[in-house]
Design an enzyme around this catalytic site. Structure first.
Site, PDB file in Angstrom:
ATOM      1  N   ASN A 188      59.904  35.791  36.603  1.00 42.45           N
ATOM      2  CA  ASN A 188      60.729  36.419  35.571  1.00 42.45           C
ATOM      3  C   ASN A 188      60.845  35.549  34.329  1.00 42.45           C
ATOM      4  O   ASN A 188      61.941  35.257  33.851  1.00 42.45           O
ATOM      5  CB  ASN A 188      62.128  36.739  36.121  1.00 42.45           C
ATOM      6  N   ARG A 193      58.006  29.545  27.877  1.00 38.75           N
ATOM      7  CA  ARG A 193      58.981  28.812  28.693  1.00 38.75           C
ATOM      8  C   ARG A 193      58.346  28.310  29.984  1.00 38.75           C
ATOM      9  O   ARG A 193      58.671  27.224  30.463  1.00 38.75           O
ATOM     10  CB  ARG A 193      60.185  29.722  28.985  1.00 38.75           C
ATOM     11  N   LYS A 287      54.247  38.451  45.184  1.00 37.25           N
ATOM     12  CA  LYS A 287      53.474  38.319  43.947  1.00 37.25           C
ATOM     13  C   LYS A 287      53.089  36.863  43.685  1.00 37.25           C
ATOM     14  O   LYS A 287      51.924  36.565  43.385  1.00 37.25           O
ATOM     15  CB  LYS A 287      54.266  38.871  42.769  1.00 37.25           C
ATOM     16  N   PRO A 304      47.547  39.987  42.868  1.00 37.01           N
ATOM     17  CA  PRO A 304      48.927  39.857  42.380  1.00 37.01           C
ATOM     18  C   PRO A 304      49.321  41.146  41.651  1.00 37.01           C
ATOM     19  O   PRO A 304      48.655  41.548  40.704  1.00 37.01           O
ATOM     20  CB  PRO A 304      48.856  38.674  41.421  1.00 37.01           C
ATOM     21  N   ASP A 306      51.986  43.161  39.441  1.00 33.74           N
ATOM     22  CA  ASP A 306      53.175  43.257  38.597  1.00 33.74           C
ATOM     23  C   ASP A 306      53.127  44.608  37.891  1.00 33.74           C
ATOM     24  O   ASP A 306      52.313  45.472  38.230  1.00 33.74           O
ATOM     25  CB  ASP A 306      53.241  42.089  37.604  1.00 33.74           C
ATOM     26  N   HIS A 308      52.093  45.389  34.978  1.00 30.72           N
ATOM     27  CA  HIS A 308      50.837  45.610  34.266  1.00 30.72           C
ATOM     28  C   HIS A 308      49.740  46.066  35.229  1.00 30.72           C
ATOM     29  O   HIS A 308      48.981  46.998  34.941  1.00 30.72           O
ATOM     30  CB  HIS A 308      50.401  44.320  33.559  1.00 30.72           C
ATOM     31  N   GLN A 350      40.272  42.342  39.271  1.00 31.97           N
ATOM     32  CA  GLN A 350      41.636  42.573  38.801  1.00 31.97           C
ATOM     33  C   GLN A 350      41.990  41.640  37.648  1.00 31.97           C
ATOM     34  O   GLN A 350      42.686  42.032  36.706  1.00 31.97           O
ATOM     35  CB  GLN A 350      42.622  42.389  39.956  1.00 31.97           C
ATOM     36  N   PHE A 354      43.253  42.859  34.079  1.00 28.04           N
ATOM     37  CA  PHE A 354      44.543  42.378  33.577  1.00 28.04           C
ATOM     38  C   PHE A 354      44.379  41.777  32.180  1.00 28.04           C
ATOM     39  O   PHE A 354      45.176  42.046  31.273  1.00 28.04           O
ATOM     40  CB  PHE A 354      45.120  41.344  34.539  1.00 28.04           C
TER      41      PHE A 354
END
Length: 390
Positions: A188, A193, A287, A304, A306, A308, A350, A354
């Site tokens: 998250n 960051r 994930k 993974p 998410d 997207h 993938q 992505f």
């Protein structure tokens, strides 16, 4: 695996060794970013205590020597490999040039005029042979990307359309501990960051040198990481992730034989067993576990998922689920759809799909290849505060 093949030829030249690996590797059949401060990055103004000052190594020489690697642009394109969410430890240090650490070696990679890759081993004069072996292993050059792209394009028209514009998007083989800590930080979070957090953790390791204003460190050992308290990480801006890092470090140190050995042993398990083992660690969900499996544990069909990837899947692979909400149960359905379409290297496919959705890469694609939703006129939306990790 890679070392046994390379020992006979790499002493003479890496290009020769790479050509050998390509023959046996057939699977299945902008401007530089802004340098950080000269001290290890912190997310808030208060620095970590002086007890965590870094051991120093000799500073770099000012005239680096570039060694051609005989890796073509189609096999490795740096801007589609390093700044796309696989790793957060490589910095752009020049046009088409990135610098990072593999093991204890500080390495810069760049594209030559003909597009091929060259390497500069900044601090490896006395062990250049080992540095080349470690780099080759990290870059996964035992897997021929051109062969994979041809195979994927033959089974998927969408991939065939994208592949000519996104060649060289390679999946790297990271150190499992380094990869695990990075993706716990990614939970998250946004890219800027995440990078600051990873820089802070990296700064606890052995200092290797400075390139274009960026300071580089060997990734800290588990014992070194155990010196950092949850409170100190919270002060540094890690938030709730601080407890996950410290508790995961403790859990790994308690493993029989050591946590590093335990993580490496997951490379020998099947994917689901590796995922199940990783998710026993604090802060590691499906994930994050899939990211670690794909980018460090040789689990090439790990997916993974998410939001997207969910959008990609429901648009191109399982359109009957379009408009529904991603749930833990459907997570497995998405992963299964990718594997059914692309096989045992589905995670590599993938990754390209992505990357094609990243705003930073849209300029490489004709607008006709953008998703339908992106082509529809819409009111400007406020940028999301966070982006999901991959």
């Amino acid at each position: 695996m890679i070392i046994s093949i390379l020992k006979g030829s790499l002493m003479q030249s890496l290009p020769k060794s790479f050509s050998i690996m390509k023959k046996r590797s057939r699977p299945i059949s902008s401007s530089p970013s802004t340098p950080p401060p000269s001290s290890p990055a912190t997310l808030k103004s208060k620095p970590i205590s002086n007890s965590f000052k870094n051991p120093q190594r000799t500073l770099l020489t000012s005239s680096p020597k570039w060694v051609p690697l005989n890796i073509s642009k189609s096999e490795l394109f740096l801007p589609l490999t390093f700044p796309t969410g696989q790793t957060f430890r490589w910095k752009q240090t020049g046009p088409l040039e990135f610098t990072g650490v593999v093991g204890s070696h500080l390495v810069s990679l760049k594209h030559l005029d003909n597009g091929d890759i060259a390497a500069c081993f900044h601090n490896s004069k006395d062990d250049l042979f080992d540095a080349k072996l470690v780099l080759v292993d990290f870059l996964n050059v035992g897997i021929c990307l051109s062969d994979l792209w041809k195979e994927f394009s033959g089974s998927d028209s969408r991939f065939a359309q994208l592949a000519p514009y996104l060649g060289g998007a390679r999946v790297v083989r990271q150190d499992p501990l380094e990869c695990l800590v990075q993706f716990i930080c990614s939970s998250n979070n946004n890219i800027k960051r995440i990078t600051q957090m990873v820089d802070f953790v990296s700064g606890l390791g052995v200092y290797l040198g400075t390139v274009e204003g960026f300071r580089f460190y060997e990734f800290p050992t588990l014992d070194r990481l155990s010196d950092v308290s949850e409170e100190e990480l919270r002060v540094a801006g890690f938030g709730y992730r601080a407890k996950y890092i410290t508790r995961t470090v403790d859990a790994l140190r308690a493993k029989p034989g050591g946590g590093v050995k335990w993580l490496s042993s997951l490379r020998d398990l099947d994917l689901q067993m590796a995922i199940d083992a990783l998710t026993t660690l604090p802060g590691v969900g499906p994930k994050v576990a899939a990211c670690v499996a794909l980018f460090s544990l040789d689990q090439h069909h790990a997916i993974p998922v998410d939001t997207h990837v969910w959008q990609i899947a429901t648009t191109h692979l399982i359109p009957e689920l379009a408009g529904t909400r991603l749930t833990p149960k459907l997570y497995g359905r998405v992963a299964e759809a990718f594997v059914c379409k692309y096989g045992k290297y589905a995670g590599w496919a993938q990754t390209l799909l992505f990357i094609a959705e990243l705003p930073s890469q849209k300029a490489l694609l004709p607008s006709i290849l953008w998703t339908t939703a992106e082509k529809k006129p819409s009111k400007p939306k406020k940028a999301k505060k966070y982006v999901e990790d991959i």
